[in-house]
Write a protein that holds these residues in place. Structure first.
Motif, PDB file in Angstrom:
ATOM      1  N   VAL A  98       0.677  -0.872  -0.065  1.00 57.04           N
ATOM      2  CA  VAL A  98       0.266   0.022  -0.199  1.00 57.04           C
ATOM      3  C   VAL A  98       1.330   0.691  -0.537  1.00 57.04           C
ATOM      4  O   VAL A  98       1.109   2.287  -0.723  1.00 57.04           O
ATOM      5  N   LEU A 263      -9.163   4.963  -9.381  1.00 60.39           N
ATOM      6  CA  LEU A 263      -8.889   3.840  -9.594  1.00 60.39           C
ATOM      7  C   LEU A 263      -8.894   3.140 -11.607  1.00 60.39           C
ATOM      8  O   LEU A 263      -8.326   2.982 -12.230  1.00 60.39           O
ATOM      9  N   THR A 278      -5.683  -2.414  -6.057  1.00 59.12           N
ATOM     10  CA  THR A 278      -6.244  -2.487  -6.039  1.00 59.12           C
ATOM     11  C   THR A 278      -7.202  -3.748  -6.780  1.00 59.12           C
ATOM     12  O   THR A 278      -7.705  -4.642  -5.944  1.00 59.12           O
ATOM     13  N   TYR A 279      -7.217  -2.953  -8.433  1.00 61.22           N
ATOM     14  CA  TYR A 279      -7.808  -3.333  -8.994  1.00 61.22           C
ATOM     15  C   TYR A 279      -7.044  -5.198  -8.872  1.00 61.22           C
ATOM     16  O   TYR A 279      -8.100  -6.704  -9.307  1.00 61.22           O
ATOM     17  N   VAL A 290      -6.876  -7.073  -0.384  1.00 59.96           N
ATOM     18  CA  VAL A 290      -8.272  -6.367  -0.712  1.00 59.96           C
ATOM     19  C   VAL A 290      -8.655  -5.589   0.013  1.00 59.96           C
ATOM     20  O   VAL A 290      -8.732  -4.248   0.940  1.00 59.96           O
ATOM     21  N   THR A 293      -5.981  -2.552   1.115  1.00 56.65           N
ATOM     22  CA  THR A 293      -6.939  -1.433   0.488  1.00 56.65           C
ATOM     23  C   THR A 293      -7.962  -0.539   0.920  1.00 56.65           C
ATOM     24  O   THR A 293      -8.112   0.131   1.055  1.00 56.65           O
ATOM     25  N   THR A 294      -8.801  -1.471   0.893  1.00 57.51           N
ATOM     26  CA  THR A 294      -9.923  -0.894   1.757  1.00 57.51           C
ATOM     27  C   THR A 294      -9.905  -0.373   3.035  1.00 57.51           C
ATOM     28  O   THR A 294     -10.402   1.044   2.760  1.00 57.51           O
TER      29      THR A 294
END
Lengths: 324, 353
Positions: A98, A263, A278-279, A290, A293-294
């Motif tokens: 991150v 994004l 994230t993608y 995931v 990043t969330t």
């Protein structure tokens, strides 16, 4: 002093909100099937082992056999001590992944945010000062265009024109150039431009409409009668009250774009930032990443709203913070 | 105080029009009046008669366009209307100050009252923040705000309506103006506060030796403060002169009927029938003719009648006082508002035999 107490209460409340969000994330996650466990079971079955035994082993290894509340406290402790786990797909700690993605996201997000905050209100107030003239119509047209066109689509078009046809900018983002270099500035121009057109529209419209009200207010007549010049009157007497309603729009608008459009823009321009991270994490089913990043985006949103609340009360002296 | 004989403010043939979607609107149509140093001149008239527009045309506070101002406004001999905007700005708030009708709206809610008072001073003079603050606190104290030095940093919403108007007066006086234009400064205030503000303005006028141009529709206020009055109707001056002369012997039918409306002058309080003419398309002749009971054919043709001096320092614009007119049609023997009870049986003015 009431203000200190108000800020403290708001910060505590932001902490509670982030805890609620983390809890919901944890509950959703624990209700979903764990890919690691399923993978171990499949692996065991393929190699002629006992899938049930393998499942048990992995669950034990990952602590999934613990009671829910034990896992919950472990999870919360992990989140708040910044121990966000290991990213399988990138073979590095989630926090590190991150952090390095944020490095690239910040390179275009900071200029984009600053430009929006400065240009949006200025163009909006200018538009109001020249209301219904061609200048106002041009600014309004630009605002609606930027607001209406999807950012990723606009990005692709600009990339086609400036990257492929004119070859002014590299088609894919080059991570080898220094942060503060001309090459980097050139290659970030288009993404920054795309995001500014997307964000500035709403900010301009709100500033235009709010300042239109204030420029015809009685206090503007008072200012004129005092001998205040038009420039000073707009800078002090129109801009200042306009910032109050604008502050609420501004933060929400920037956050929505930061969490959503960034994004897509990163994917289009191949910038290895948070959006792309994230993608890719989603595609690779990398649960920890995931989640990481969330959580990061969640905290940005909570902090953004906290700032909005505080800025709003600072800007409008009529709001009392004594009872809240 | 002016050194020679010229008045502090001379307004000549002042005309203010506005371009609107329905054509040109004439709000003020060629009015004349003077204000001397140390005197209070009241502009009176119904709502919509152009009083406010007239006063806001003096230093061009009106937005131009859509507004368009013509005529001559001489302040200490300088024609304000031909001055460039930058020089006008030096006069506004410095030599000619304004107070407006609604103190709630006239202050910016985002700044402290102290900031707003000192702003007027600091844009005109090179004074330090401390000096500006000291002067503002002094003035706030003078206009009757208790604990002025601690209230300097309060915001407008922390003041009552009357206090806000006091702050506005302090704001107007901070530049030591020679002319104060007060546009219905007491209309938005309750009656007891009104009286206090009027008394304050009266005291301050003596103290600062200012000319005051006071706009009001309240003849009760006029009686208290005015030295001279200007009666406006539909953008024109109907009558002007010394307040005692006009109250005692109103010449114009409109002035007579305005005074009839006042119960304290023995009137019925009934009002004047009819409404103001359309400012897009004013009637020929005297503007008041359509509502005037004495109107004759001559009143309805041509322009507004020339002003006639009916008494020393009392001018009236009425056909009946002009050449070939008969003043006795309008002015019955010994008529004054004191015997206005004759109008008690109808909504029209004094009966004439």
């Amino acid at each position: 002093m009431g203000f200190g107490r108000y800020v403290t209460a708001r910060v505590l409340w932001a902490g509670v909100v982030s805890l609620v969000i983390t809890t919901i994330t944890f509950l959703l996650l624990s209700a979903a099937p764990n890919p690691d466990v399923q993978q171990a079971a499949t692996q065991a079955a393929l190699q002629g082992g006992n899938p049930a035994e393998a499942t048990e082993r992995v669950r034990e290894l990952r602590g999934l056999d613990q009671p829910l509340y034990v896992r919950y406290f472990d999870f919360i402790r992990g989140v708040y001590t910044l121990d966000w786990g290991w990213s399988e797909s990138r073979s590095q700690p989630v926090l590190e992944a991150v952090g390095s993605a944020l490095y690239y996201t910040a390179q275009y997000s900071i200029p984009w945010t600053i430009l929006t905050i400065i240009l949006g209100p200025l163009v909006g107030v200018y538009s109001a000062a020249n209301m219904y003239s061609w200048k106002d119509h041009a600014a309004t047209g630009f605002a609606f265009f930027g607001y209406a066109i999807p950012n990723f689509f606009f990005g692709i078009i600009l990339l086609l024109v400036f990257g492929v046809w004119l070859q002014f900018i590299p088609v894919t983002y080059n991570t080898d150039v220094a942060v503060f270099s001309v090459e980097n500035a050139v290659q970030l121009t288009i993404p920054v431009f795309v995001l500014v057109t997307g964000s500035i529209g709403a900010v301009m419209r709100v500033s235009r409409n709010e300042s239109a009200e204030f420029q015809n207010a009685d206090f503007m007549k008072t200012a004129k009668a005092k001998g205040v010049s038009p420039l000073r009157a707009y800078a002090y007497h129109v801009m200042r009250p306009t910032l109050v309603p604008l502050s609420t729009t501004l933060v929400g608008q920037l956050l929505a774009l930061f969490l959503g459009s960034s994004l897509l823009v990163e994917v289009v321009f191949a910038i290895p930032g948070l959006g792309r991270l994230t993608y890719k994490a989603l595609i690779a089913q990398d649960t920890n990443l995931v989640l990481g990043t969330t959580l990061f985006f969640t905290f940005v949103a909570v902090v953004g709203n906290l700032l909005e609340d505080i800025v709003f009360t600072v800007l409008d002296p009529r709001i009392s913070y004594d009872d809240r | 105080m002016t050194s020679d004989d010229q008045p502090l403010l001379e307004v000549e043939d002042l005309t203010t029009t506005f371009s609107t979607d329905d054509g040109t609107l004439t709000a003020v149509d060629g009015i004349d009046f003077d204000v001397e140093t140390g005197e209070t001149v009241c502009i009176v008239g119904e709502s919509g008669s152009g009083k406010t527009v007239a006063t806001e045309s003096i230093t061009k506070i009106i937005k131009t366009p859509p507004g368009h101002i013509e005529g001559t406004v001489r302040y200490k001999g300088r024609d304000l209307l031909s001055l460039p905007e930058s020089e006008l700005r030096q006069i506004r708030g410095n030599e000619i100050a304004h107070i407006f009708q609604n103190p709630q709206e006239a202050m910016n809610h985002c700044y402290t009252v102290g900031w707003q008072i000192t702003e007027a001073l600091q844009i005109h003079r090179d004074v330090s923040d401390e000096e500006a603050r000291a002067k503002a606190v002094d003035l706030m104290d003078r206009v009757g705000i208790a604990n002025a030095s601690s209230r300097f940093d309060d915001y407008p919403h922390e003041f009552s309506g009357g206090q806000k108007q006091r702050v506005m007066i302090a704001m107007a006086l901070v530049g030591d103006p020679d002319l104060l234009i007060a546009d219905e400064p007491t209309t938005a205030l309750d009656v007891t506060v009104q009286a206090q503000i009027l008394r304050l303005l009266d005291d301050l006028q003596d103290e600062f030796d200012m000319g005051v141009l006071f706009v009001t529709h309240d003849l009760g206020v006029v009686a208290e403060i005015a030295d001279r009055i200007v009666v406006m109707y539909a953008g024109k001056v109907m009558e002007r002169g010394d307040v005692l002369d006009i109250f005692d012997r109103p010449a114009h039918p409109y002035t007579q009927q305005l005074l009839e409306c006042l119960p304290e002058f023995g009137g019925t309080g009934g009002g004047i029938p009819g409404t103001l003419p359309d400012p897009h398309d004013p009637p020929d002749g005297c503007r008041f003719a359509p509502r005037c009971e004495y109107a004759e054919e001559a009143c309805r043709t041509g322009e507004q009648p020339e002003e006639v001096e009916v008494a020393p320092d009392q001018q009236v614009s009425c056909v009946h006082y002009g050449p070939g007119g008969n003043p006795s049609i309008v002015r019955s023997e010994g008529h004054g508002p004191g015997d206005g009870a004759t109008g008690g049986d109808s909504e029209v003015g004094p009966a004439d035999d």
